[in-house]
Design a protein around this motif. Structure first.
Motif, PDB file in Angstrom:
ATOM      1  N   ASN A 186       0.876  -1.172   0.000  1.00 52.25           N
ATOM      2  CA  ASN A 186       0.000   0.000   0.000  1.00 52.25           C
ATOM      3  C   ASN A 186       0.910   1.218   0.000  1.00 52.25           C
ATOM      4  O   ASN A 186       1.788   1.317   0.865  1.00 52.25           O
ATOM      5  CB  ASN A 186      -0.935  -0.005   1.213  1.00 52.25           C
ATOM      6  N   SER A 188       1.641  -6.689   4.100  1.00 50.52           N
ATOM      7  CA  SER A 188       1.317  -8.063   4.468  1.00 50.52           C
ATOM      8  C   SER A 188       2.059  -8.994   3.519  1.00 50.52           C
ATOM      9  O   SER A 188       2.093  -8.754   2.309  1.00 50.52           O
ATOM     10  CB  SER A 188      -0.194  -8.286   4.347  1.00 50.52           C
ATOM     11  N   GLU A 211      -6.114 -13.838   1.640  1.00 44.32           N
ATOM     12  CA  GLU A 211      -5.512 -12.724   2.377  1.00 44.32           C
ATOM     13  C   GLU A 211      -6.063 -11.398   1.867  1.00 44.32           C
ATOM     14  O   GLU A 211      -6.322 -10.483   2.642  1.00 44.32           O
ATOM     15  CB  GLU A 211      -3.987 -12.758   2.233  1.00 44.32           C
ATOM     16  N   CYS A 212      -6.252 -11.299   0.574  1.00 42.51           N
ATOM     17  CA  CYS A 212      -6.787 -10.084  -0.036  1.00 42.51           C
ATOM     18  C   CYS A 212      -8.177  -9.766   0.514  1.00 42.51           C
ATOM     19  O   CYS A 212      -8.467  -8.613   0.863  1.00 42.51           O
ATOM     20  CB  CYS A 212      -6.844 -10.250  -1.555  1.00 42.51           C
ATOM     21  N   TRP A 229      -9.408 -10.674   3.376  1.00 39.23           N
ATOM     22  CA  TRP A 229      -9.241 -10.267   4.770  1.00 39.23           C
ATOM     23  C   TRP A 229      -8.760  -8.823   4.856  1.00 39.23           C
ATOM     24  O   TRP A 229      -9.296  -8.017   5.614  1.00 39.23           O
ATOM     25  CB  TRP A 229      -8.263 -11.212   5.480  1.00 39.23           C
ATOM     26  N   LEU A 230      -7.752  -8.458   4.062  1.00 35.92           N
ATOM     27  CA  LEU A 230      -7.225  -7.086   4.073  1.00 35.92           C
ATOM     28  C   LEU A 230      -8.289  -6.076   3.645  1.00 35.92           C
ATOM     29  O   LEU A 230      -8.408  -5.006   4.238  1.00 35.92           O
ATOM     30  CB  LEU A 230      -5.997  -6.972   3.169  1.00 35.92           C
TER      31      LEU A 230
END
Length: 157
Positions: free
Chosen positions: A17, A23, A50-51, A53-54
């Motif tokens: 980011n 992450s 994971e994406c 969740w983020l």
């Protein structure tokens, strides 16, 4: 295949980011892939989870702080395997090349269809996640380390 004794590949992903890693993960896959394409589908499945969740965490933080998120676009996932990208675009189709891959690993296809993610091809030499999955030539390693936001102290002053 990162482990010739077990036949297991290494999954690695990295999310950034603002040009900085936020992450990442590198882990030996828990099942033996039957092809490099299969290994890539397993890896992007993990990255997709994971994406999600983020994206949920970011949405929660924005909501808690009263920040309007507006129209959030898809998260771009980079993949360096063209066959994997093509297969994920079509979704699970049982055939000679996919019969050994469980349909659950095509979760990424559903996320693309919903507009949550976009999978784009990237050259392997520019794939930041390769830092965590393979040995690299020094010049590529330095370029990728810089790409995840790591800088020398002399560069910061």
């Amino acid at each position: 295949m990162s482990d010739p004794h077990t036949g297991r590949s290494q999954t690695g992903y990295l999310f950034t980011n603002g040009g900085t890693a936020i992450s990442w993960r590198s882990v030996k896959q828990t099942i033996t892939a039957t092809s490099s394409n299969h290994a890539e589908i397993l890896a992007i499945h993990e990255a997709s989870r994971e994406c999600v969740w983020l994206r949920n965490v970011i949405q929660h933080i924005r909501g808690s702080c009263g920040i309007s998120s507006g129209e959030e676009g898809p998260t771009i996932l980079h993949e360096d395997n063209a066959a994997c990208i093509a297969q994920l675009k079509e979704g699970y189709i049982k055939g000679d090349r996919t019969k050994h891959i469980s349909p659950k690993f095509f979760f990424t296809h559903d996320l693309q269809k919903n507009g949550d993610i976009t999978v784009q091809q990237i050259r392997s030499s520019e794939n930041l996640a390769d830092l965590f999955t393979k040995s690299l030539p020094t010049s590529t390693f330095k370029k990728l380390v810089h790409g995840i936001g790591m800088r020398r102290l002399t560069e910061l002053s």
